[in-house]
Design a protein around this motif. Structure first.
Motif, mmCIF file in Angstrom:
data_model
loop_
_atom_site.group_PDB
_atom_site.id
_atom_site.type_symbol
_atom_site.label_atom_id
_atom_site.label_comp_id
_atom_site.label_asym_id
_atom_site.label_seq_id
_atom_site.Cartn_x
_atom_site.Cartn_y
_atom_site.Cartn_z
ATOM 1 N N SER A 35 0.819 -1.206 0.000
ATOM 2 C CA SER A 35 0.000 0.000 0.000
ATOM 3 C C SER A 35 0.856 1.261 0.000
ATOM 4 C CB SER A 35 -0.920 0.017 1.230
ATOM 5 O OG SER A 35 -1.573 1.264 1.334
ATOM 6 N N GLY A 36 0.398 2.263 -0.714
ATOM 7 C CA GLY A 36 1.090 3.538 -0.740
ATOM 8 C C GLY A 36 0.548 4.516 0.276
ATOM 9 N N ALA A 37 -0.395 4.059 1.103
ATOM 10 C CA ALA A 37 -1.017 4.946 2.081
ATOM 11 C C ALA A 37 -0.047 5.363 3.180
ATOM 12 C CB ALA A 37 -2.240 4.287 2.697
ATOM 13 N N LYS A 38 0.952 4.538 3.442
ATOM 14 C CA LYS A 38 1.933 4.841 4.489
ATOM 15 C C LYS A 38 3.327 4.553 3.970
ATOM 16 C CE LYS A 38 -1.235 3.425 8.110
ATOM 17 N NZ LYS A 38 -1.551 2.389 9.070
ATOM 18 N N LEU A 39 4.306 5.205 4.577
ATOM 19 C CA LEU A 39 5.689 4.954 4.189
ATOM 20 C C LEU A 39 6.248 3.699 4.849
ATOM 21 C CD1 LEU A 39 7.217 8.546 4.195
ATOM 22 C CD2 LEU A 39 6.770 7.061 2.246
ATOM 23 N N GLN A 40 5.623 3.266 5.941
ATOM 24 C CA GLN A 40 6.082 2.071 6.633
ATOM 25 C C GLN A 40 5.941 0.854 5.730
ATOM 26 O OE1 GLN A 40 3.274 2.407 9.768
ATOM 27 N NE2 GLN A 40 4.668 3.483 11.126
ATOM 28 N N GLY A 41 6.956 -0.003 5.768
ATOM 29 C CA GLY A 41 6.902 -1.230 4.987
ATOM 30 C C GLY A 41 7.296 -1.065 3.533
ATOM 31 N N ARG A 42 7.746 0.109 3.157
ATOM 32 C CA ARG A 42 8.142 0.368 1.772
ATOM 33 C C ARG A 42 9.658 0.155 1.650
ATOM 34 N NH1 ARG A 42 4.668 4.580 0.043
ATOM 35 N NH2 ARG A 42 5.607 4.472 -1.993
ATOM 36 N N ASP A 43 10.058 -1.099 1.774
ATOM 37 C CA ASP A 43 11.475 -1.463 1.822
ATOM 38 C C ASP A 43 12.232 -1.103 0.549
ATOM 39 O OD1 ASP A 43 11.026 -2.457 4.369
ATOM 40 O OD2 ASP A 43 10.630 -4.483 3.641
ATOM 41 N N GLU A 44 11.610 -1.311 -0.607
ATOM 42 C CA GLU A 44 12.295 -1.032 -1.876
ATOM 43 C C GLU A 44 12.529 0.477 -2.040
ATOM 44 O OE1 GLU A 44 13.666 -3.287 -3.773
ATOM 45 O OE2 GLU A 44 12.877 -4.866 -2.487
ATOM 46 N N LEU A 45 11.574 1.280 -1.619
ATOM 47 C CA LEU A 45 11.742 2.735 -1.681
ATOM 48 C C LEU A 45 12.873 3.166 -0.752
ATOM 49 C CD1 LEU A 45 10.789 5.431 -2.814
ATOM 50 C CD2 LEU A 45 9.103 5.529 -0.962
#
Length: 181
Positions: free
Chosen positions: A37-47
């Motif tokens: 999900s793009g709703a939060k920055l958390q969990g966006r490991d690749e970014l």
């Protein structure tokens, strides 16, 4: 100076092919992808990985700004982090290029509209739920804890709320909430 691509979809059953092809056509040296999900920055490991590798003079390319973030706060935060590092942000399907004044202005406007769209979607969802509840169609999630079992464990077996929670594998707060009824 390297050109990095970032592709994102919200769910595992969505396909990244169109984004991947657009990023390759934009000349990206490296493309990182994720299904989150793009709703939060958390969990966006690749970014986060991309952010660690990018250096001054590099460019981050996305197909659309909503692939990067869904809220104006997150989008602004990402843009500030990139700006501090000296990294430009470009979008293949939108006239966004933060290395130019016009591109920065357009970036801000699109971010506001992306957040507006998210808020409208949330409002429509809440309206639909309220209507379904009024019609008796939507009753919420089925209870996962049997209130009678909790009361029996408390009154008959003499267990404490902590012991009940452990035995049932639930949160202690849930046990307290049921006992208060």
């Amino acid at each position: 100076m390297k050109i990095y691509g970032y592709a994102r979809v919200s769910t595992a059953d969505q396909d990244l092919t169109i984004q991947r092809e657009a990023l390759k056509a934009a000349g990206c040296d490296t493309i990182r992808e994720e299904k989150v999900s793009g709703a939060k920055l958390q969990g966006r490991d690749e970014l986060r990985t991309l952010h660690q590798f990018m250096r001054e003079g590099d460019t981050l390319v996305v197909t659309r700004l909503d692939r990067l973030a869904r809220s104006m706060d997150d989008l602004s935060s990402i843009a500030r982090q990139l700006e501090v590092k000296g990294v430009a942000l470009k979008a293949t399907e939108q006239p966004v290029d933060t290395s130019t004044a016009a591109g920065k202005a357009f970036f801000q406007m699109l971010g506001v509209f992306a957040e507006f769209e998210t808020n409208l979607r949330r409002e429509r969802q809440m309206e639909g739920i309220a209507k379904a509840k009024a019609e008796g169609v939507y009753k919420g999630r089925k209870a996962s804890i049997d209130p009678a079992q909790v009361k029996q464990l408390k009154e008959v077996d003499g267990l404490s709320p902590t012991e009940i929670a452990k035995r049932l594998g639930v949160a202690r707060s849930s046990v307290y909430r049921l006992l208060a009824c």
